[in-house]
Write a protein that holds these residues in place. Structure first.
Motif, PDB file in Angstrom:
ATOM      1  N   GLY A 133     -49.700 -21.830  22.285  1.00  0.00           N
ATOM      2  CA  GLY A 133     -48.911 -21.871  21.067  1.00  0.00           C
ATOM      3  C   GLY A 133     -47.477 -22.316  21.304  1.00  0.00           C
ATOM      4  N   THR A 134     -46.964 -22.068  22.493  1.00  0.00           N
ATOM      5  CA  THR A 134     -45.597 -22.460  22.841  1.00  0.00           C
ATOM      6  C   THR A 134     -45.522 -23.905  23.322  1.00  0.00           C
ATOM      7  OG1 THR A 134     -45.035 -20.185  23.457  1.00  0.00           O
ATOM      8  CG2 THR A 134     -43.650 -21.949  24.371  1.00  0.00           C
ATOM      9  N   HIS A 135     -46.511 -24.342  24.098  1.00  0.00           N
ATOM     10  CA  HIS A 135     -46.418 -25.629  24.790  1.00  0.00           C
ATOM     11  C   HIS A 135     -47.252 -26.746  24.187  1.00  0.00           C
ATOM     12  CE1 HIS A 135     -44.124 -23.944  28.174  1.00  0.00           C
ATOM     13  NE2 HIS A 135     -44.876 -22.878  28.028  1.00  0.00           N
ATOM     14  N   CYS A 136     -48.177 -26.428  23.295  1.00  0.00           N
ATOM     15  CA  CYS A 136     -49.056 -27.461  22.737  1.00  0.00           C
ATOM     16  C   CYS A 136     -48.239 -28.496  21.953  1.00  0.00           C
ATOM     17  CB  CYS A 136     -50.107 -26.829  21.827  1.00  0.00           C
ATOM     18  SG  CYS A 136     -51.261 -28.019  21.138  1.00  0.00           S
ATOM     19  N   PRO A 137     -48.412 -29.794  22.229  1.00  0.00           N
ATOM     20  CA  PRO A 137     -47.624 -30.814  21.536  1.00  0.00           C
ATOM     21  C   PRO A 137     -48.057 -31.044  20.083  1.00  0.00           C
ATOM     22  CG  PRO A 137     -49.174 -31.828  23.053  1.00  0.00           C
ATOM     23  CD  PRO A 137     -49.244 -30.357  23.298  1.00  0.00           C
ATOM     24  N   ASP A 138     -49.264 -30.656  19.744  1.00  0.00           N
ATOM     25  CA  ASP A 138     -49.748 -30.750  18.362  1.00  0.00           C
ATOM     26  C   ASP A 138     -49.294 -29.492  17.627  1.00  0.00           C
ATOM     27  OD1 ASP A 138     -51.311 -30.408  16.009  1.00  0.00           O
ATOM     28  OD2 ASP A 138     -52.908 -31.665  16.818  1.00  0.00           O
ATOM     29  N   GLU A 139     -48.302 -29.629  16.737  1.00  0.00           N
ATOM     30  CA  GLU A 139     -47.688 -28.450  16.121  1.00  0.00           C
ATOM     31  C   GLU A 139     -48.686 -27.647  15.291  1.00  0.00           C
ATOM     32  OE1 GLU A 139     -45.574 -25.378  15.261  1.00  0.00           O
ATOM     33  OE2 GLU A 139     -44.966 -26.865  16.759  1.00  0.00           O
ATOM     34  N   ASN A 140     -49.607 -28.314  14.613  1.00  0.00           N
ATOM     35  CA  ASN A 140     -50.594 -27.584  13.823  1.00  0.00           C
ATOM     36  C   ASN A 140     -51.534 -26.777  14.710  1.00  0.00           C
ATOM     37  OD1 ASN A 140     -49.702 -28.418  11.272  1.00  0.00           O
ATOM     38  ND2 ASN A 140     -50.854 -30.329  11.406  1.00  0.00           N
ATOM     39  N   LEU A 141     -51.940 -27.375  15.815  1.00  0.00           N
ATOM     40  CA  LEU A 141     -52.798 -26.647  16.755  1.00  0.00           C
ATOM     41  C   LEU A 141     -52.014 -25.523  17.415  1.00  0.00           C
ATOM     42  CD1 LEU A 141     -55.530 -26.375  18.094  1.00  0.00           C
ATOM     43  CD2 LEU A 141     -54.841 -28.135  19.752  1.00  0.00           C
ATOM     44  N   ALA A 142     -50.760 -25.770  17.750  1.00  0.00           N
ATOM     45  CA  ALA A 142     -49.915 -24.722  18.325  1.00  0.00           C
ATOM     46  C   ALA A 142     -49.794 -23.539  17.361  1.00  0.00           C
ATOM     47  CB  ALA A 142     -48.541 -25.292  18.654  1.00  0.00           C
ATOM     48  N   LYS A 143     -49.605 -23.837  16.093  1.00  0.00           N
ATOM     49  CA  LYS A 143     -49.506 -22.784  15.077  1.00  0.00           C
ATOM     50  C   LYS A 143     -50.796 -21.994  14.987  1.00  0.00           C
ATOM     51  CE  LYS A 143     -48.398 -22.128  10.167  1.00  0.00           C
ATOM     52  NZ  LYS A 143     -48.039 -22.830   8.899  1.00  0.00           N
ATOM     53  N   PHE A 144     -51.931 -22.673  15.096  1.00  0.00           N
ATOM     54  CA  PHE A 144     -53.226 -21.997  15.084  1.00  0.00           C
ATOM     55  C   PHE A 144     -53.334 -21.026  16.255  1.00  0.00           C
ATOM     56  CE2 PHE A 144     -57.659 -22.144  16.741  1.00  0.00           C
ATOM     57  CZ  PHE A 144     -58.235 -21.322  15.783  1.00  0.00           C
ATOM     58  N   TYR A 145     -52.955 -21.487  17.446  1.00  0.00           N
ATOM     59  CA  TYR A 145     -53.021 -20.607  18.610  1.00  0.00           C
ATOM     60  C   TYR A 145     -52.126 -19.382  18.421  1.00  0.00           C
ATOM     61  CZ  TYR A 145     -55.722 -23.906  21.431  1.00  0.00           C
ATOM     62  OH  TYR A 145     -56.703 -24.711  21.929  1.00  0.00           O
ATOM     63  N   ARG A 146     -50.945 -19.600  17.897  1.00  0.00           N
ATOM     64  CA  ARG A 146     -50.040 -18.464  17.680  1.00  0.00           C
ATOM     65  C   ARG A 146     -50.625 -17.484  16.665  1.00  0.00           C
ATOM     66  NH1 ARG A 146     -46.167 -22.709  17.925  1.00  0.00           N
ATOM     67  NH2 ARG A 146     -45.915 -22.734  15.655  1.00  0.00           N
ATOM     68  N   SER A 147     -51.379 -18.000  15.703  1.00  0.00           N
ATOM     69  CA  SER A 147     -51.956 -17.124  14.670  1.00  0.00           C
ATOM     70  C   SER A 147     -53.022 -16.193  15.229  1.00  0.00           C
ATOM     71  CB  SER A 147     -52.555 -17.979  13.543  1.00  0.00           C
ATOM     72  OG  SER A 147     -53.786 -18.575  13.930  1.00  0.00           O
ATOM     73  N   LEU A 148     -53.592 -16.544  16.369  1.00  0.00           N
ATOM     74  CA  LEU A 148     -54.647 -15.718  16.968  1.00  0.00           C
ATOM     75  C   LEU A 148     -54.104 -14.634  17.891  1.00  0.00           C
ATOM     76  CD1 LEU A 148     -57.305 -18.429  17.926  1.00  0.00           C
ATOM     77  CD2 LEU A 148     -57.184 -17.056  15.839  1.00  0.00           C
ATOM     78  N   MET A 149     -52.837 -14.735  18.253  1.00  0.00           N
ATOM     79  CA  MET A 149     -52.298 -13.839  19.275  1.00  0.00           C
ATOM     80  C   MET A 149     -52.362 -12.370  18.888  1.00  0.00           C
ATOM     81  SD  MET A 149     -48.980 -15.819  20.754  1.00  0.00           S
ATOM     82  CE  MET A 149     -48.590 -14.416  21.818  1.00  0.00           C
ATOM     83  N   ALA A 150     -52.039 -12.056  17.650  1.00  0.00           N
ATOM     84  CA  ALA A 150     -52.026 -10.652  17.226  1.00  0.00           C
ATOM     85  C   ALA A 150     -53.422 -10.046  17.321  1.00  0.00           C
ATOM     86  CB  ALA A 150     -51.493 -10.531  15.805  1.00  0.00           C
ATOM     87  N   SER A 151     -54.433 -10.835  16.974  1.00  0.00           N
ATOM     88  CA  SER A 151     -55.811 -10.345  17.057  1.00  0.00           C
ATOM     89  C   SER A 151     -56.188 -10.032  18.494  1.00  0.00           C
ATOM     90  CB  SER A 151     -56.782 -11.377  16.484  1.00  0.00           C
ATOM     91  OG  SER A 151     -56.550 -11.581  15.120  1.00  0.00           O
ATOM     92  N   GLU A 152     -55.843 -10.932  19.409  1.00  0.00           N
ATOM     93  CA  GLU A 152     -56.176 -10.709  20.814  1.00  0.00           C
ATOM     94  C   GLU A 152     -55.468  -9.465  21.343  1.00  0.00           C
ATOM     95  OE1 GLU A 152     -58.464 -12.516  22.241  1.00  0.00           O
ATOM     96  OE2 GLU A 152     -58.613 -13.943  20.607  1.00  0.00           O
ATOM     97  N   ALA A 153     -54.228  -9.276  20.958  1.00  0.00           N
ATOM     98  CA  ALA A 153     -53.492  -8.080  21.383  1.00  0.00           C
ATOM     99  C   ALA A 153     -54.149  -6.823  20.823  1.00  0.00           C
ATOM    100  CB  ALA A 153     -52.041  -8.166  20.934  1.00  0.00           C
ATOM    101  N   ARG A 154     -54.537  -6.875  19.565  1.00  0.00           N
ATOM    102  CA  ARG A 154     -55.200  -5.726  18.943  1.00  0.00           C
ATOM    103  C   ARG A 154     -56.532  -5.426  19.639  1.00  0.00           C
ATOM    104  NH1 ARG A 154     -54.941  -7.559  14.432  1.00  0.00           N
ATOM    105  NH2 ARG A 154     -57.034  -8.367  14.060  1.00  0.00           N
ATOM    106  N   HIS A 155     -57.263  -6.468  20.001  1.00  0.00           N
ATOM    107  CA  HIS A 155     -58.558  -6.267  20.651  1.00  0.00           C
ATOM    108  C   HIS A 155     -58.399  -5.583  22.006  1.00  0.00           C
ATOM    109  CE1 HIS A 155     -60.458  -9.787  18.166  1.00  0.00           C
ATOM    110  NE2 HIS A 155     -60.101  -8.772  17.432  1.00  0.00           N
TER     111      HIS A 155
END
Length: 198
Positions: A133-155
């Protein structure tokens, strides 16, 4: 640049810079592997539910995880479709098999190790999706990765809490320390094929 100390307390070492470069240079492969990771994560939760079906708290918590992992599986598959990447087989890195190889086979140790290994995998996924989410050059894909982070932390938090529910906390922490050292050692050498857990 990564900081020298990981921000995720249950991980002994942070991901190396070489993985970031490898992943960013092979985003299509990483996306395909990510799809498989989400499917496998749902399978882990379901398998634990079937094996320990009388553990009411475990079944309730893992039902929610399995549902969410399948939602993520579908979301990643949509990204594959957008990028014209066919959904097909991909070889697994040694990460998961080596972690499972460290698990004990007899109860009650088997359940404890299963929960802690799942927690470690989710924690590493949280860290690496954050890096994408920090390094991906495709901003939309980077945003998608960042959106999943909270779920992974919760899991990974849920798996740890389940271990803490069924076992003495000192025992949980001691075993978690042992398994987290193994987890970090597995990732010391970068797998030559780009994967979420390479």
């Amino acid at each position: 640049m990564l900081t020298e100390k990981t921000k995720i307390s249950i991980l002994k070492t942070p991901t190396q810079e070489a993985w970031i470069e490898q992943a960013i240079n092979n985003l299509d492969v990483i996306l395909l592997d990510h799809s498989h990771c989400e499917r496998k994560a749902a399978g882990v939760a379901l398998n634990l539910m079937f094996r320990y079906s009388s553990n009411t708290v475990l079944v309730r918590k893992l039902t929610a995880i399995a549902q969410e992992e399948l939602e993520h599986f579908e979301q990643v598959n949509q990204w594959l479709e957008q990028r014209n990447i066919p959904l097909g087989p991909i070889s697994s890195p040694p990460y998961g098999a080596k972690l499972r190889g460290a698990m004990r086979n007899q109860e009650p140790e088997r359940l404890l190790d299963s929960l802690l290994v799942a927690a470690l995998i989710e924690a590493r996924s949280h860290e690496r999706l954050g890096l994408l989410g920090t390094h991906c050059p495709d901003e939309n894909l980077a945003k998608f990765y960042r959106s999943l982070m909270a779920s992974e932390a919760r899991h990974y938090g849920i798996y740890w809490v389940l271990a803490d529910t069924y076992y003495d906390r000192d025992l949980v922490q001691t075993r978690l320390d042992e398994l987290s050292i193994i987890e970090s050692n597995i990732l010391t050498t970068l797998h030559p094929q780009p994967r979420i857990h390479s």
